[in-house]
Every structure is written in C-alpha cells, then in structure tokens.
Design an enzyme around this catalytic site. Sequence first.
Site, mmCIF file in Angstrom:
data_model
loop_
_atom_site.group_PDB
_atom_site.id
_atom_site.type_symbol
_atom_site.label_atom_id
_atom_site.label_comp_id
_atom_site.label_asym_id
_atom_site.label_seq_id
_atom_site.Cartn_x
_atom_site.Cartn_y
_atom_site.Cartn_z
ATOM 1 N N GLU A 34 15.962 -23.395 -9.225
ATOM 2 C CA GLU A 34 15.460 -22.250 -9.285
ATOM 3 C C GLU A 34 16.698 -21.280 -9.355
ATOM 4 O O GLU A 34 16.586 -20.347 -10.246
ATOM 5 C CB GLU A 34 14.761 -21.848 -7.756
ATOM 6 C CG GLU A 34 14.404 -20.441 -7.515
ATOM 7 C CD GLU A 34 13.575 -19.817 -8.491
ATOM 8 O OE1 GLU A 34 12.892 -20.749 -9.392
ATOM 9 O OE2 GLU A 34 13.228 -18.558 -8.704
ATOM 10 N N GLU B 252 16.926 -17.014 -17.290
ATOM 11 C CA GLU B 252 15.626 -16.221 -17.593
ATOM 12 C C GLU B 252 16.151 -14.759 -17.892
ATOM 13 O O GLU B 252 15.708 -14.087 -18.880
ATOM 14 C CB GLU B 252 14.798 -16.252 -16.448
ATOM 15 C CG GLU B 252 13.520 -15.322 -16.370
ATOM 16 C CD GLU B 252 12.547 -15.633 -15.088
ATOM 17 O OE1 GLU B 252 13.199 -16.018 -14.315
ATOM 18 O OE2 GLU B 252 11.532 -15.221 -15.177
ATOM 19 N N ASN C 4 -1.033 1.671 6.166
ATOM 20 C CA ASN C 4 -0.172 0.447 5.681
ATOM 21 C C ASN C 4 -0.042 -0.233 6.539
ATOM 22 O O ASN C 4 0.188 0.105 8.045
ATOM 23 C CB ASN C 4 1.011 1.241 4.796
ATOM 24 C CG ASN C 4 0.927 2.033 3.776
ATOM 25 O OD1 ASN C 4 -0.267 1.997 3.299
ATOM 26 N ND2 ASN C 4 1.978 2.336 3.363
ATOM 27 N N GLY C 5 0.178 -1.581 6.204
ATOM 28 C CA GLY C 5 0.478 -2.748 7.304
ATOM 29 C C GLY C 5 -0.552 -3.516 7.724
ATOM 30 O O GLY C 5 -1.535 -3.534 7.103
ATOM 31 N N TRP D 213 -3.312 -2.308 -1.717
ATOM 32 C CA TRP D 213 -2.772 -3.640 -2.076
ATOM 33 C C TRP D 213 -3.514 -4.515 -1.033
ATOM 34 O O TRP D 213 -2.990 -4.667 0.309
ATOM 35 C CB TRP D 213 -1.314 -3.756 -2.219
ATOM 36 C CG TRP D 213 -0.788 -5.156 -2.327
ATOM 37 C CD1 TRP D 213 -0.640 -6.175 -1.453
ATOM 38 C CD2 TRP D 213 -1.038 -5.843 -3.522
ATOM 39 N NE1 TRP D 213 -0.286 -7.165 -2.019
ATOM 40 C CE2 TRP D 213 -0.246 -7.156 -3.271
ATOM 41 C CE3 TRP D 213 -0.785 -5.696 -5.095
ATOM 42 C CZ2 TRP D 213 -0.081 -8.122 -4.342
ATOM 43 C CZ3 TRP D 213 -0.854 -6.407 -5.926
ATOM 44 C CH2 TRP D 213 -0.283 -8.086 -5.482
ATOM 45 N N ARG E 103 4.410 0.896 -6.749
ATOM 46 C CA ARG E 103 4.347 -0.226 -5.623
ATOM 47 C C ARG E 103 3.538 -1.182 -5.680
ATOM 48 O O ARG E 103 3.292 -2.159 -5.056
ATOM 49 C CB ARG E 103 3.954 0.627 -4.180
ATOM 50 C CG ARG E 103 5.074 1.449 -3.782
ATOM 51 C CD ARG E 103 4.656 2.473 -2.667
ATOM 52 N NE ARG E 103 4.457 1.778 -1.547
ATOM 53 C CZ ARG E 103 5.474 1.968 -0.550
ATOM 54 N NH1 ARG E 103 6.679 2.333 -0.800
ATOM 55 N NH2 ARG E 103 5.009 1.315 0.662
ATOM 56 N N LYS F 153 4.920 -11.374 -16.944
ATOM 57 C CA LYS F 153 4.887 -11.805 -15.339
ATOM 58 C C LYS F 153 3.530 -12.761 -15.181
ATOM 59 O O LYS F 153 3.684 -13.484 -14.275
ATOM 60 C CB LYS F 153 4.374 -10.122 -14.843
ATOM 61 C CG LYS F 153 4.295 -10.427 -13.243
ATOM 62 C CD LYS F 153 5.966 -10.360 -12.620
ATOM 63 C CE LYS F 153 5.674 -10.771 -11.208
ATOM 64 N NZ LYS F 153 6.917 -11.597 -10.646
ATOM 65 N N HIS G 163 25.459 -39.001 -13.747
ATOM 66 C CA HIS G 163 24.560 -39.900 -14.587
ATOM 67 C C HIS G 163 24.318 -39.238 -15.940
ATOM 68 O O HIS G 163 23.491 -39.611 -16.528
ATOM 69 C CB HIS G 163 23.352 -40.132 -13.846
ATOM 70 C CG HIS G 163 23.468 -40.867 -12.687
ATOM 71 N ND1 HIS G 163 23.926 -42.204 -12.609
ATOM 72 C CD2 HIS G 163 23.431 -40.626 -11.391
ATOM 73 C CE1 HIS G 163 23.954 -42.798 -11.354
ATOM 74 N NE2 HIS G 163 23.751 -41.700 -10.416
ATOM 75 N N CYS H 66 0.840 -1.257 -0.030
ATOM 76 C CA CYS H 66 -0.122 -0.194 0.108
ATOM 77 C C CYS H 66 0.742 1.312 -0.206
ATOM 78 O O CYS H 66 2.109 1.150 0.346
ATOM 79 C CB CYS H 66 -0.968 -0.057 1.166
ATOM 80 S SG CYS H 66 -2.008 -1.328 1.448
ATOM 81 N N LYS I 273 16.521 -18.775 -12.848
ATOM 82 C CA LYS I 273 16.651 -17.557 -12.753
ATOM 83 C C LYS I 273 17.676 -16.823 -13.516
ATOM 84 O O LYS I 273 17.561 -15.679 -14.061
ATOM 85 C CB LYS I 273 16.746 -17.147 -11.199
ATOM 86 C CG LYS I 273 16.400 -15.662 -10.960
ATOM 87 C CD LYS I 273 14.781 -15.546 -10.255
ATOM 88 C CE LYS I 273 13.876 -16.345 -10.994
ATOM 89 N NZ LYS I 273 12.622 -16.586 -10.169
HETATM 90 C C1 F6R Z 1 10.149 -17.137 -13.111
HETATM 91 C C2 F6R Z 1 8.860 -16.734 -12.870
HETATM 92 C C3 F6R Z 1 8.114 -17.611 -13.415
HETATM 93 C C4 F6R Z 1 6.703 -17.931 -12.538
HETATM 94 C C5 F6R Z 1 5.590 -18.985 -13.308
HETATM 95 C C6 F6R Z 1 4.392 -19.050 -12.175
HETATM 96 O O1 F6R Z 1 11.014 -15.963 -12.327
HETATM 97 O O2 F6R Z 1 8.525 -15.891 -12.428
HETATM 98 O O3 F6R Z 1 8.501 -19.160 -13.645
HETATM 99 O O4 F6R Z 1 6.947 -18.367 -11.141
HETATM 100 O O5 F6R Z 1 5.202 -18.334 -14.459
HETATM 101 O O6 F6R Z 1 3.737 -17.813 -11.942
HETATM 102 P P1 F6R Z 1 2.554 -17.750 -10.799
HETATM 103 O O7 F6R Z 1 3.555 -17.938 -9.481
HETATM 104 O O8 F6R Z 1 2.094 -16.193 -11.044
HETATM 105 O O9 F6R Z 1 1.675 -18.761 -10.825
#
Ligand code: F6R
Length: 607
Positions: free
Chosen positions: A481, A488, A102-103, A76, A29, A602, A504, A2, A485
Amino acid sequence: MCGIIARVGGDDDGAVDELLTGLENLEYRGYDSAGLAIKNGGGPEVFKREGKISRLKDVLADETPDGGLGIGHTRWSTHGPPTDANAHPHTDCTGDVAVVHNGIVENYDELKTDLADRGHEFESDTDTEVIPHLVKEQLADGVDPETAFRRTIEKLSGSYAVAMITDREHAVYATRRGSPLVLGVDDGDYFLASDVPAFLDFTDDVVYLDDGDVVVVEPDDYRITTPDGEAVDRSVQTVEWDPEDAGKGGYDHYMLKEIHEQPAALRQTLRGRADPATGDIRLEDFPAGSFAGVDRVQFVACGTSYHAGLVGAQFLSDGGVPARAFLASEYATAQPPVDERTLVVGVTQSGETADTLSALRRANASGAATLAVTNVVGSTAARECDDALFIRAGPEIGVAATKTFSSQVVSLALLGERIVRDVTGTRSENARERLDALSNLPGHVQQILDYTSARRVAERYRDSEAYFFIGRGAVRPVAREGALKFKEISYEHAEGFAAGELKHGPLALVTPDTPVFAVFTGRNDEKTLGNVKEAEARGAPVVAVASRDQEAATQYADEVLTVPDTHPDVAGVLANVQLQLLSYHAADLLDRAIDKPRNLAKSVTVE
Ligand code: F6R
C-alpha cells in the site's frame, strides 16, 4: 460527513438564501441529500431532497418561504439509504419541532422503541428522528424549549452536534458532543455550522464551542451554558481564511485533510462496536452466531481496498478460519471454488467499483453468501450483496484512498473477530489485547500527525531513482500500500515487496539511489532486519517505520518514521499513516496534482 448550518436573523427574509449558500459551502464534505427548515411566523416549514442541492433549490424556487431564522443540513448516510424521508431536518409527529444532527445517536434503537410504545410514529430510518419526538414530549409536559432541549440531550448517548427550532420562541437551540459546531457572529445575525467555511461568505468572526456547550441563539443575542445551565464565556476570534481554500478546511489538499481526519474517522468506525474491557464485539446487523454456517471466507477488492482485504484475510487465518484475498479483476474471470458455506466479502470504499461488483455477482450466482464492506450507504455493493457492513469513515474526496483504508482495516478486524468466534466457538488468541490496541488507534494516529518527520524524509530522498517498501506478515500489505500510494500521487517508481522476497529478485534493483522503507511491527523483526542489512550492503539508504521500542530496527536505519508502540496486528495502520504522509509530501515537493492524479479516477466503474 454531514454538515449543519443555521442562520438566526430578525424578521427579514434572508434565511433561505443564506442557508442555501451555507449548504453549498458544505458540499466539499460530501453528501447525498440536503434540506432546510424555516421558521416563518409559526412552526417550522421543512424542505428536503435526496441528491444534489440543486434539487432542493428547484423545490424552493417554486415556493420560497419567508423568514429570517432556519436550520439546514447536508446528509451523508449512515443509518438508512439516501432518500427524501431520511434527509434532514427531521420533525416530531406534529411538525412543531425540527432538528438537524451530525454524528450517531447510539441508543436510538431503544429510544425509538419506547417512543413507539407511547404512540409516536416515525417517517425515516434515521437515528436522528428520535430527537424531535423526545423534545415534543417535554414541550407537551409544559416546559420551555430550552429545558426540553436540555432534557432530551441528557437522554442521548453517542457523539453528535444538534441544532433545533420549534414553533415557540424565535431561537435556535444547539449543542455539541464529539462532533464539531461553531458559531459565526455577524452584525446582528448569527450562524451555526459544522465548519467555518459554511458561513465565511457572511462573517469571519467565530466562537468555537466546546463539547457539552449548549447555545441558545436569538436575533440580538446568544447564550452559551454548560449542560447544567451555568453560563460560560467563549471568546470571539477572527479567522483569516481565504474562502477559496476554506473548502479544504484550511489544508492545501483534500488528501492531507483526509489524512488528518483519521482520528475522528476511526472513532466513528469503532463507536459502539467493541468493548476492550469485556472483549465483546457488537456489529449492528451481525449478532453472535451470524456466521456460524461459514466454512471459508474470500475477500474480493481492488487497489487499496485489496490491501485491506489482505489484512482481513490474515486476521481470519490467524484465528483458524480459512481465508484468502483475491484481486477482484482476477476473481471475476477465474473464480475459485465456492459453495453456499463460502462467504465472499467485497471490500470497496465507493461500493461502485466495476471489477469488485462483477466478482461479487459471480460469487452470488455460484451460491456464496456476499457481504459488502463499504463506506457508502446506498451504494450498488451495499444494495446488491446479502449484507453490508459500513466503515463510517465519512466521505473521501481525494482520489488517493487514505482514511478509508484505516477504517476498512479496523472494520475487517472487528468483522474477523466476529467470524472467528462464530466459526471456531472461541475468541481468537490475544483478542482483548487487539481490541485494546484498536481502541487506542485514534489517539495513536493523532500522535503521528503531531510529530511526523515525513516531510523531512521526503525532502532528503526526493531525487532518488526508485523507492522500495518492504514488510513481513501483517505489514506485507502495508508495504504494498505504501508503494501504491507513493507511485499514484508522486508518479515516481515505487514497489512494495514481502521483506523476505527482496533477495529473490528485487535486490538486483537496489542501489544507493533507491531508498528502502522497512516496516516493523515487533513480530519477527529480526528477520526483517536481516533483509534491511541486505539492502544496506548494496548502499541503499534505509528508512525504518517502527516504534522506539524496536531498537535494533531503528539502530540500523538512516532515518526513522516513528510510530507509537502497539499490538503487532494493529501496527500496520500506524505505519501506513506515516507512509501516507511520506507520499503526500514527496508529491507536494514535486508539485503534483495530488487530489486528482493523472489517469486515475476516484470511482472506477469500468472493468
Ligand atoms: C488508491 C485507490 C484505489 C482504490 C480502488 C478501489 O489510492 O484509491 O486503488 O482503492 O480503485 O476502489 P474502491 O475501494 O472504491 O472499490
């Protein structure tokens, strides 16, 4: 997260425009509703709308109120979905007191019940709404607004920043405890905000408030005092920020900002939910016994969330509850057996990922109970599942998931412990130590942020052919992971493996040009060390992600990304922060589009 903005001017009519500018400057934000209250001669006039600030502007275009003083807010959602009624500001029954916040007010439930018993009526689902009602009770007892504000704040537990106006004096009253609040000082006008960028268009002279400070701001003066009313002196500082960059809070990229927000995000995730001293778990909608009828748990998720799901499944299996994590895209087409004693947990930051929604719908149609673990209140997953647990990480804008992974893992650790207790009737082994380690995470992550050498390591290996990540047990998902990252955002070839699998097949790819990042936890380290030696024998540089106590691991490595010593089950969250920083710096050195990597979105809303 928020955002608060307040503007304190004299009798001019500039408040609405400047508050709207402030709200727009806080958009970065993330928010799902916005509102403001103007003191226009008499009591506060409130305008608020779910959705974009443009919707609020449309309302104000029809009936712009006069006035030089007001408060505004971008919300938010954490308590209650995004609706007009849940948007801030909130008022008491008479509308004489308006508050933005906020909070989280942790004890709002009990305060609300008491207020309702005394005849107060509420219009929203929020925790915030108790504040104006409490203030109004004090005003009705005949005290002045400042005293009423102080007495109300004393009753709140949790973390918050609050700003208030009333129908009385021409002033804004505000305080902070655990949530940011800064005062902007202009020529005769003042601003209060969660973040400097909110008022940077008007002034760059800033007073940073401390936790506990109570500030009363009037058109020609402001006073800062302790909670007990003692005056405190806080200096005015001039910030040298380019308004262009300010939306990222001074960071070059949202991703870096969000990596740095992790201590705060984790505090928010944990707040009120676990007590390491007693070992108690308190998950709002899931009291003890909520999962007593569950026989097995299936996690469905994609990408980074799937890696969090793998960690969640491990917590449950270790505690004696059959559990497995599935890639949602696979689950949706080849659904494993479920019945009404199966709990299917969708792990999804956005709550909108098509593959995950599809898997959850299939599970639901087969009679399983469904639960969304998500960051977004009001998301499709939260609405469609039988239940939802919110990870409270705050909005994430960078495409690469960072702080939400950490908050997912912590939420799944707490949920896992609740399920283990309900299903097996006993606490999982080491429950206290694990809770203790979880509660120390925010501080431990901060230490990493303060002393990381990730940029130097990224620089040293920047011209490599490929990057491999290995881990065993609890940190196998972290190795995956780390690689996800890395590829990506840097567009470099990266793979993550179970450490024992290296020999293997993948070992054929290991050369002096392929650094191997090995994650250690303090459990079964000697085995992972054996795998490290296999890589080293092929000339590969080795980077250990380990604590200083894991001497054997660090001794063999060419570089160490150090993490604070903690419980092995929790060490992965810390290792992952180092790997996030490594990926970030590798991508930055290559000048990649870090916040919006090519071909990625996203929220992936197609199957
Ligand atoms: C990688 C990333 C994606 C999401 C995936 C699932 O950095 O952000 O691999 O984790 O698209 O997204 P959500 O969590 O929104 O279902």
